[in-house]
Design a protein around this motif. Structure first.
Motif, mmCIF file in Angstrom:
data_model
loop_
_atom_site.group_PDB
_atom_site.id
_atom_site.type_symbol
_atom_site.label_atom_id
_atom_site.label_comp_id
_atom_site.label_asym_id
_atom_site.label_seq_id
_atom_site.Cartn_x
_atom_site.Cartn_y
_atom_site.Cartn_z
ATOM 1 N N LYS A 4 -17.552 0.659 26.121
ATOM 2 C CA LYS A 4 -17.178 1.802 25.029
ATOM 3 C C LYS A 4 -18.675 2.740 24.646
ATOM 4 O O LYS A 4 -19.405 2.063 24.456
ATOM 5 N N LYS A 5 -18.186 3.934 24.579
ATOM 6 C CA LYS A 5 -19.387 4.645 24.037
ATOM 7 C C LYS A 5 -20.279 3.885 22.716
ATOM 8 O O LYS A 5 -19.434 3.410 21.767
ATOM 9 N N LYS A 6 -21.441 3.675 22.815
ATOM 10 C CA LYS A 6 -22.300 3.008 21.704
ATOM 11 C C LYS A 6 -22.152 3.898 20.384
ATOM 12 O O LYS A 6 -22.482 4.779 20.274
ATOM 13 N N THR A 7 -21.543 3.140 19.475
ATOM 14 C CA THR A 7 -21.537 3.827 18.093
ATOM 15 C C THR A 7 -22.460 2.824 17.177
ATOM 16 O O THR A 7 -22.226 1.533 17.595
ATOM 17 N N ASP A 8 -22.829 3.327 16.249
ATOM 18 C CA ASP A 8 -23.600 2.379 15.171
ATOM 19 C C ASP A 8 -22.646 1.715 14.262
ATOM 20 O O ASP A 8 -22.433 2.185 13.053
ATOM 21 N N TRP A 9 -22.066 0.937 14.729
ATOM 22 C CA TRP A 9 -21.221 0.093 13.870
ATOM 23 C C TRP A 9 -22.001 -1.165 12.915
ATOM 24 O O TRP A 9 -21.498 -1.383 11.888
ATOM 25 N N SER A 10 -23.055 -1.244 13.236
ATOM 26 C CA SER A 10 -23.693 -2.155 12.529
ATOM 27 C C SER A 10 -23.926 -1.767 11.180
ATOM 28 O O SER A 10 -23.876 -2.691 10.169
ATOM 29 N N LYS A 11 -24.475 -0.375 10.802
ATOM 30 C CA LYS A 11 -24.579 -0.217 9.419
ATOM 31 C C LYS A 11 -23.204 -0.240 8.753
ATOM 32 O O LYS A 11 -23.532 -0.498 7.409
ATOM 33 N N ASP A 12 -21.871 0.299 9.228
ATOM 34 C CA ASP A 12 -20.918 0.020 8.574
ATOM 35 C C ASP A 12 -20.572 -1.592 7.934
ATOM 36 O O ASP A 12 -20.077 -1.710 7.182
ATOM 37 N N VAL A 13 -20.701 -2.241 9.181
ATOM 38 C CA VAL A 13 -20.494 -3.794 8.958
ATOM 39 C C VAL A 13 -21.589 -4.278 7.768
ATOM 40 O O VAL A 13 -21.016 -5.013 7.073
ATOM 41 N N PHE A 14 -22.711 -3.890 7.861
ATOM 42 C CA PHE A 14 -23.801 -4.228 6.947
ATOM 43 C C PHE A 14 -23.366 -3.777 5.365
ATOM 44 O O PHE A 14 -23.238 -4.573 4.374
ATOM 45 N N LYS A 15 -22.744 -2.845 5.255
ATOM 46 C CA LYS A 15 -22.190 -2.116 4.014
ATOM 47 C C LYS A 15 -20.964 -3.212 3.529
ATOM 48 O O LYS A 15 -20.931 -3.512 2.322
ATOM 49 N N VAL A 16 -20.208 -3.330 4.569
ATOM 50 C CA VAL A 16 -19.192 -4.394 4.224
ATOM 51 C C VAL A 16 -19.737 -5.680 3.675
ATOM 52 O O VAL A 16 -19.092 -6.381 2.444
ATOM 53 N N LEU A 17 -20.891 -6.379 4.362
ATOM 54 C CA LEU A 17 -21.423 -7.407 4.034
ATOM 55 C C LEU A 17 -21.769 -7.366 2.608
ATOM 56 O O LEU A 17 -21.752 -8.358 1.740
ATOM 57 N N GLY A 129 -9.525 -24.649 13.925
ATOM 58 C CA GLY A 129 -8.946 -24.193 12.582
ATOM 59 C C GLY A 129 -9.515 -22.983 12.102
ATOM 60 O O GLY A 129 -9.093 -22.822 11.099
ATOM 61 N N VAL A 130 -10.127 -22.259 12.956
ATOM 62 C CA VAL A 130 -10.672 -20.947 12.518
ATOM 63 C C VAL A 130 -9.672 -19.907 12.945
ATOM 64 O O VAL A 130 -8.897 -19.835 13.913
ATOM 65 N N ILE A 131 -9.547 -19.024 11.893
ATOM 66 C CA ILE A 131 -8.810 -17.802 12.002
ATOM 67 C C ILE A 131 -9.500 -16.822 12.917
ATOM 68 O O ILE A 131 -10.860 -16.521 12.387
ATOM 69 N N VAL A 132 -9.057 -16.373 13.890
ATOM 70 C CA VAL A 132 -9.909 -15.409 14.829
ATOM 71 C C VAL A 132 -9.414 -14.028 14.900
ATOM 72 O O VAL A 132 -8.073 -13.736 14.869
ATOM 73 N N HIS A 133 -10.246 -13.112 14.276
ATOM 74 C CA HIS A 133 -9.898 -11.650 14.482
ATOM 75 C C HIS A 133 -10.533 -11.181 15.642
ATOM 76 O O HIS A 133 -11.793 -11.087 15.665
ATOM 77 N N ARG A 134 -10.009 -10.589 16.485
ATOM 78 C CA ARG A 134 -10.543 -9.917 17.835
ATOM 79 C C ARG A 134 -10.701 -8.467 17.739
ATOM 80 O O ARG A 134 -9.799 -7.939 17.278
ATOM 81 N N GLU A 140 -12.784 -0.108 14.798
ATOM 82 C CA GLU A 140 -12.256 -0.991 13.921
ATOM 83 C C GLU A 140 -13.269 -2.265 13.617
ATOM 84 O O GLU A 140 -12.313 -3.143 12.793
ATOM 85 N N ILE A 141 -14.385 -1.996 13.847
ATOM 86 C CA ILE A 141 -15.021 -3.439 13.504
ATOM 87 C C ILE A 141 -15.297 -3.516 12.196
ATOM 88 O O ILE A 141 -15.252 -4.716 11.797
ATOM 89 N N ALA A 142 -15.891 -2.407 11.568
ATOM 90 C CA ALA A 142 -16.000 -2.665 10.013
ATOM 91 C C ALA A 142 -15.085 -3.095 9.016
ATOM 92 O O ALA A 142 -14.871 -4.114 8.415
ATOM 93 N N GLU A 143 -13.778 -2.656 9.534
ATOM 94 C CA GLU A 143 -12.630 -2.824 8.574
ATOM 95 C C GLU A 143 -12.051 -4.274 9.093
ATOM 96 O O GLU A 143 -11.584 -4.917 8.228
ATOM 97 N N THR A 144 -12.282 -4.655 10.374
ATOM 98 C CA THR A 144 -12.103 -5.811 10.577
ATOM 99 C C THR A 144 -12.818 -7.008 9.959
ATOM 100 O O THR A 144 -12.267 -8.156 9.352
#
Lengths: 175, 196
Positions: A4-17, A129-134, A140-144
Motif C-alpha cells: 500500500k502506498k506509504k503514508t505517514d501514519w507514524s505521526k498520527d499514531v504518536f499523537k494518539v500515544l 490472552g491478548v486482544i488482537v486488532h489487526r 485506519e492505523i491511528a484510530e485502531t
C-alpha cells in the motif's frame, strides 16, 4: 502484490500515544517503527526504553503502571514469541499492555525464517490472552491504536495492534 | 570469575536487615524465596511481589523507578530469576535510573524446584556481569560486615546499584503473602498514587 502506498501514519499514531498520556515507550526496533521511535526519543515527556528482548518490555510497562505511568511496547512480529511467558504477569495482574506489532512473514515476505513466527503471531497472542486488532489500511492505523489504547488503559487489558506487512512494506533486497 | 569464599549468611536474616529501616522504600521481589523472605519480614503495601514472570523482577523495578524518580526502588530477587532475565542488566545500565537498586539473594540454587545448582554455583559472577553492563556500583557480599557496608549503598548510592549477597542454600519455611495479582497491583497503586 503492491505494497500500500506509504503514508505517514507514524505521526498520527504518536499523537494518539501522547493523547493517551503514554510516558514510557519500550521497544525492540523494527524498520516499520523507525519514525515512532525517533519521535519517542525526541519527546522530553517520554522515556524511551530500548530493550534487549521484547519480554523485558512487558515487565517494564507493568512496573511503569505500578508507578502511575502508561506505556507502549513497539516490536516486530518476530519478537512476539519472546513475550509469551511474561504476558502471564500482565494477564494475572490485569496490567494494561498496549503492543504495536509490525508484521513480517506474510505479505510478500522473501525471508523464509520470518514466516513461522509471522504466521503464528495472531494465534499465539490470542492464546496468551491478548486482544488482537489487526489493521491493513494505513488510514485506519491511528484510530485502531486509539481504540486499543482505550481498551488497554481504561479497559485494563492486554491489547496488540498488528500492523500488516502490506502496510509496513517488505524489504527489497535487490537494492 | 571471583575467588570462591565460604558462604555463611542466612537469607531471612539478610532480607530482614535490609528491610529493617526501609522508610518509604518501594520493593519489588522476584518469584519464589525472595517473595517469601520479604513477606516474612512484613506484608507492606509498598511491596509488589512477583509470583511468576520469571526474569521480570529487575525490569518491573526499572519501569517503576522511571515512573517514580523521587522514590527509591529496590528489587530483591534470586540468582536463577536474575539469570533468566540477565539481558535486563544491560537495559537498566543504559537507562541509568539513579533511584534503582538491585539485590540478589544468591544461594546458587533453584530453590523452588529441588535446589538444583544455578550457573552462579559454577563461577558465573552476577556482579561482574552488572559491572560489564555498565553499573558503576556493584559488589558481592559474603560476610555480615560486608552486608553492613552494602545496606546503605542499596538505599543511598546513586543508582543503578547492584549487590549480590551470597547466602546459604537452606530452605526456609514459606511465608505466603497475598497472591491475587489485581489485589497486589491495586493496593500498591492506591498506597502510592492515592487512587487506582
Amino acid at each position: 502484490m503492491a505494497t500500500k502506498k506509504k503514508t505517514d501514519w507514524s505521526k498520527d499514531v504518536f499523537k494518539v500515544l501522547k493523547n493517551a498520556d503514554v510516558k514510557q515507550v519500550a521497544y525492540v526496533p523494527d524498520a516499520g517503527h523507525t519514525s515512532l521511535i525517533k519521535m519517542a526519543i525526541a519527546d522530553n515527556a517520554i522515556k524511551p526504553v530500548s530493550l534487549t528482548s521484547e519480554q523485558e518490555g512487558v515487565a517494564v510497562l507493568s512496573g511503569a503502571w505500578l508507578g502511575g505511568e502508561a506505556g507502549a511496547l513497539l516490536m516486530q512480529s518476530s519478537g512476539v514469541g519472546n513475550v509469551i511467558n511474561m504476558l502471564g504477569m500482565a494477564n494475572e495482574c490485569r496490567f494494561p499492555l498496549l503492543m504495536l506489532v509490525t508484521m513480517r512473514g506474510e505479505w510478500g515476505e522473501f525471508n523464509p525464517w520470518q514466516v513461522p513466527m509471522g504466521q503464528a503471531t495472531e494465534a499465539v497472542l490470542e492464546a496468551a490472552g491478548v486482544i488482537v486488532h489487526r489493521v491493513d489500511e494505513p488510514s485506519e492505523i491511528a484510530e485502531t491504536v486509539e481504540a486499543a489504547a482505550r481498551l488497554a488503559f481504561e479497559g485494563g487489558r492486554m491489547v496488540a495492534v498488528l500492523i500488516g506487512q502490506r502496510v509496513v512494506g517488505f524489504k527489497d533486497w535487490t537494492k | 570469575m571471583t575467588a570462591r569464599r565460604k558462604i555463611t549468611l542466612d537469607r531471612r536474616k539478610v532480607v530482614s536487615r535490609i528491610l529493617k529501616d526501609r522508610g518509604e522504600l518501594l520493593l519489588v521481589t522476584g518469584l519464589g524465596a525472595p517473595t517469601w523472605d520479604a513477606a516474612s519480614v512484613e506484608d507492606n503495601p509498598n511491596n509488589f511481589y512477583l509470583w511468576g514472570g520469571m526474569g521480570g523482577a529487575v525490569l518491573t523495578g526499572l519501569g517503576l523507578a522511571l515512573a517514580q524518580p523521587k522514590r527509591r526502588v529496590l528489587v530483591i530477587t534470586g540468582d536463577g530469576e536474575m539469570l533468566m532475565g540477565v539481558g535486563g542488566l544491560a537495559t537498566v545500565a543504559v537507562q541509568k535510573p539513579s533511584n534503582l537498586a538491585i539485590c540478589i539473594v544468591d544461594n546458587q540454587r533453584y530453590g523452588e524446584t529441588g535446589m538444583q545448582e544455578t550457573h552462579t554455583a559454577h563461577g558465573v559472577d552476577l556482579a561482574a556481569m552488572a559491572a560489564g553492563a555498565g553499573f558503576q556500583t556493584t559488589s558481592t557480599v559474603y560476610t555480615s560486615a560486608e552486608l553492613n557496608t552494602a545496606i546503605p549503598v542499596l538505599y543511598n548510592e546513586p543508582g543503578p546499584v547492584f549487590v549480590d549477597v551470597k547466602i546459604t542454600a537452606v530452605e526456609q519455611p514459606m511465608t505466603l503473602p497475598p497472591r491475587d495479582g489485581p489485589t497486589l497491583k491495586h493496593r500498591f497503586r492506591e498506597n502510592l498514587l492515592g487512587s487506582i
